[in-house]
Design a protein around this motif. Sequence first.
Motif, PDB file in Angstrom:
ATOM      1  N   GLY A 115       0.856  -1.191  -0.041  1.00 34.14           N
ATOM      2  CA  GLY A 115       0.081   0.082  -0.009  1.00 34.14           C
ATOM      3  C   GLY A 115       0.922   1.205   0.147  1.00 34.14           C
ATOM      4  O   GLY A 115       0.254   2.359   0.045  1.00 34.14           O
ATOM      5  N   VAL A 360      -5.200   3.404  -3.033  1.00 28.34           N
ATOM      6  CA  VAL A 360      -5.074   2.202  -2.387  1.00 28.34           C
ATOM      7  C   VAL A 360      -6.133   1.422  -2.116  1.00 28.34           C
ATOM      8  O   VAL A 360      -6.805   1.944  -1.370  1.00 28.34           O
ATOM      9  CB  VAL A 360      -3.847   1.891  -1.336  1.00 28.34           C
ATOM     10  N   VAL A 388      -4.182  -5.384   0.736  1.00 26.50           N
ATOM     11  CA  VAL A 388      -4.356  -4.684  -0.444  1.00 26.50           C
ATOM     12  C   VAL A 388      -4.372  -5.272  -1.599  1.00 26.50           C
ATOM     13  O   VAL A 388      -3.572  -6.314  -1.975  1.00 26.50           O
ATOM     14  CB  VAL A 388      -2.560  -3.823  -0.389  1.00 26.50           C
TER      15      VAL A 388
END
Length: 426
Positions: A115, A360, A388
């Motif tokens: 991220g 993200v 993520v």
Amino acid sequence: MGIVIKNALAVLPDGAGHATGRHSIYVEGNAIVGIDEAPQGFVAAETIDGTRRLVIPGLINAHTHTYMSMMRNVADDLSFTDWLFGTIEPIEDRLEPEDSYWASLLSQMEMIRSGTTCFNDQQMHIHQTTRAVHESGMRAVICRGLVGSEYDLNERRIREALEERDAFADCDRLTFRLGPHAPYSCGPDYLRGVAEVAKREGMGVHIHIAESQAETDNMWRDHHCTPVEYVRDAGIFDVPTIAAHCIRVSASDRAILAEHGVSVVTNPASNMKLGNGFAPVPELVAAGVNVCLGTDGAASNNAQNMFREMGLLALIHKGTHDTPQCISADETLRMATRNGAAALGLDIGSIEVGKKADLVLLDLDAPSLTPLNHAVAALAYSANGSEVSDVLIDGKVVMRNRELLTIDEERVRAEIARICARLGLS
Ligand code: NI
């Protein structure tokens, strides 16, 4: 043609804190151009279903050395002096410039997957990390590491740093600063010379200050001042300065940092792992210092994961100050996003119309995010980066459904194995 992230849970800025709600985010070119409302004439080339996603601003790693990732887990459980001078520097002496390129790509793989969309790098070999960033699609601030005692003898490195900046002037994801390494590796005349060049060129500086007790003790013995005073007296704080570590800083040092608008990067894992302690973050914040967060290099961390840093940052200060109120989840996330953006002087760090589209997406079905009773607390205390799923940087998708689109991961792994074998590291 743009990208729309439809109907996602998004963490937006709300005063000094954050507000989480369901939103659609419109991206065109490299910027966020609309939230909930598409700007006139907007045409979506791609629609990302955000129903089961949490969207956050890309994390900003405000201090690292991406070229060091091949030295992960090769110098552990050593004193700072044995780590740096006994193990790391002898390996660095044997590095080929291209090793830095592959190691930087490895660091960037780890950062994107956890991220991070932007990093502030103090590097060793010019044109290597920059080339890697140019290809990976990440955003970075590149700082040529500078060491020396006499200005004239080391002018070449400064000249090269400026040449590198000019060579990559067409890439708006790259900006450049000068990186005088530390007070113990740069003499006062050299620092003065660096400050003058930075002023003339309109550049900022990125330096390590007060990382260990030995540094502070030696500075007092040799110069009768603190590392912060030494750097200030050389004129470095007359240009925008990012100071990594600042562990051993007195109340008067903290006032100096605040007065000169110096941004401090705290690196909890690296600082604790080297037995150096950690920066007095609540005290720096109380003094009015902009504090941001970094990992430092993989040789001392030994990861490049900002979620781990956020967790450590929040917990160590609560633990050592005997109060959970000294740093909140909101402040923790801000240090990893907006404060880093302010330190670097970039239009990133929050989901707002007009900001660069560094976004993200996290998978809301991940066990660590279930139930999502409080998104910001989940980011600071529960997430580990494995959640993520997708990453956009500068308006471009660089990871989709956990697949990196810009880096050949298999090739990077093979090159790192080859480099480690050559260096006798594994
Ligand atoms: Ni460092």
